[in-house]
Scaffold this active site. Sequence first.
Site, PDB file in Angstrom:
ATOM      1  N   LYS A   1      28.169  28.730  35.727  1.00  0.00           N
ATOM      2  CA  LYS A   1      27.764  29.061  37.083  1.00  0.00           C
ATOM      3  C   LYS A   1      28.888  28.706  38.053  1.00  0.00           C
ATOM      4  O   LYS A   1      29.696  27.811  37.773  1.00  0.00           O
ATOM      5  CB  LYS A   1      26.519  28.254  37.481  1.00  0.00           C
ATOM      6  CG  LYS A   1      25.258  28.527  36.693  1.00  0.00           C
ATOM      7  CD  LYS A   1      24.134  27.613  37.173  1.00  0.00           C
ATOM      8  CE  LYS A   1      22.868  27.779  36.355  1.00  0.00           C
ATOM      9  NZ  LYS A   1      22.216  29.084  36.584  1.00  0.00           N
TER      10      LYS A   1
ATOM     11  N   ARG B   1      14.968  30.835  28.130  1.00  0.00           N
ATOM     12  CA  ARG B   1      14.138  31.612  27.200  1.00  0.00           C
ATOM     13  C   ARG B   1      14.382  31.200  25.753  1.00  0.00           C
ATOM     14  O   ARG B   1      13.513  31.392  24.905  1.00  0.00           O
ATOM     15  CB  ARG B   1      14.387  33.104  27.422  1.00  0.00           C
ATOM     16  CG  ARG B   1      15.787  33.576  27.121  1.00  0.00           C
ATOM     17  CD  ARG B   1      16.119  34.890  27.826  1.00  0.00           C
ATOM     18  NE  ARG B   1      16.222  34.716  29.267  1.00  0.00           N
ATOM     19  CZ  ARG B   1      16.454  35.705  30.123  1.00  0.00           C
ATOM     20  NH1 ARG B   1      16.611  36.944  29.679  1.00  0.00           N
ATOM     21  NH2 ARG B   1      16.534  35.471  31.416  1.00  0.00           N
TER      22      ARG B   1
END
Length: 496
Positions: free
Chosen positions: A264, A338
């Site tokens: 990020k 996930r």
Amino acid sequence: MTPPSLSLTASAPSSSASSDVLVLGARSDDEGVIVLSAGARDGLAAELAAVGFSGGKDELVRLPGAEGGPALAVVGMPDERDEDAFRYAAGTAVRQLAGVQRVALALPTETDAQLGATLEGAALGAYAFTEYREKTKAGVKEPVAEIQVVGRSDEGDALIARAATVAEAAGLVKDLVNAPPLDLYPATFAERVEALAADLPVSVEVWDETRLAADGFGGILGVGQGSARPPRLVKVVYSPDSATRHLALVGKGITFDSGGLSLKPASGMVGMKYDMTGAAAVLAAALAAAKLRLPVRVTAWLCLAENMPSGSAIRPNDVLRIRGGRTVEVLNTDAEGRLVLADGLVAAGEERPDAIVDVATLTGAAEVALGTRYAAVMGSDDLVADVIAAAKASGELLWPMPLAGELRATIASDVADIANANPGNTAGGMLLAGVFLQEFIGRSGDAEDSPRIPWAHLDIAGPAKGPSAPYGFTGKGPSAVSVRALIRLAEDFSGR
């Protein structure tokens, strides 16, 4: 933090010896201010009009009290008298009265439900986090410590106990999320769970990295392998003898998310300690079910890892084997939530509960679509409806989203059973995540054509971070979104 004391009183206090501030409710319309609480002094409506009181949400006006009596505060209330109006008004008043020791609320309650909502909102509004302040701690106003609510009920003790339990659950979520990742990482999170459960009728089981490998939890291991602080899976079980139904809760617990090798930007990492909110919420809900002695089995699965870049981190194009054998090609290491949830969902499904609900700060797309107040929910239609009903009853904002099966081809892999992302795709990111998770929902029987276990997925990425400005009982910082809805859902499952 220390929760406030809660009590009911038959009448509003008339002396400052028993309460520092008395809170009343009022609204306004085209004809002027209308005081809703009974027993207000003559001329109060005119006083409020003179200071510009409009009766809006989040509005609180403080006025002098009668001689020898508590000071007066008037909170805006809508004309509607649903539970959430009382919860919101009570929370608004208590939050804004931080610095006051004792508060009494005389809102126009007429039912046990309204009385319970008032107690709950007031308790929720009395939160502050100062654990890491030293030089600036004195500048933070202490939350209200003693709360009296004017009202009578044969179920008063139960209403107080429930309100206190819900507020404690929300406070636990906020405390955990507020903790810096330097101190709260997978191993210490697991230790915290064991300490919290010690005096409750729950069992705790912890998988360390060795056991995770032995038992095939490749998603959690893969996400956590780049960090010097290894991952954990924590199972919390509340299973009373009276239970006839089983609710499984699965929470994403990324204690810090740097994005991994799909790093990020610096600004995008700020606040990524919030990425374990889902795990905190399912933990708090399970512990609340135990405290309330609900006649329902609740199992919480906390999927804990720290997503960091290093020479040992997973790479784009690596393939992970999830519990149960399904393989996932990792195309974006920043789509890690996930992966840990997949392991948790499979493990939860192996016990064939009556329903599975997962909670995760999963996608930025959810925040783009729904903003910072609404969480998304998708999954099995009937269970989604039940979750939305529980959220509405508890004053939480959920919005149903579709499980778009046609998007499954978007996350096909050339080498594995499925990919965790499609880096070139910019559409439907929240929906793609739901479609991915659906692949890991087990069936209710041994036959291949057995129906899938009812499942709902909550993407809480938008509201989990909390507001930039406080509102209602919600202050700046973590909001504890979903925990009240999960507690209400457990109550609904129990038939209580």
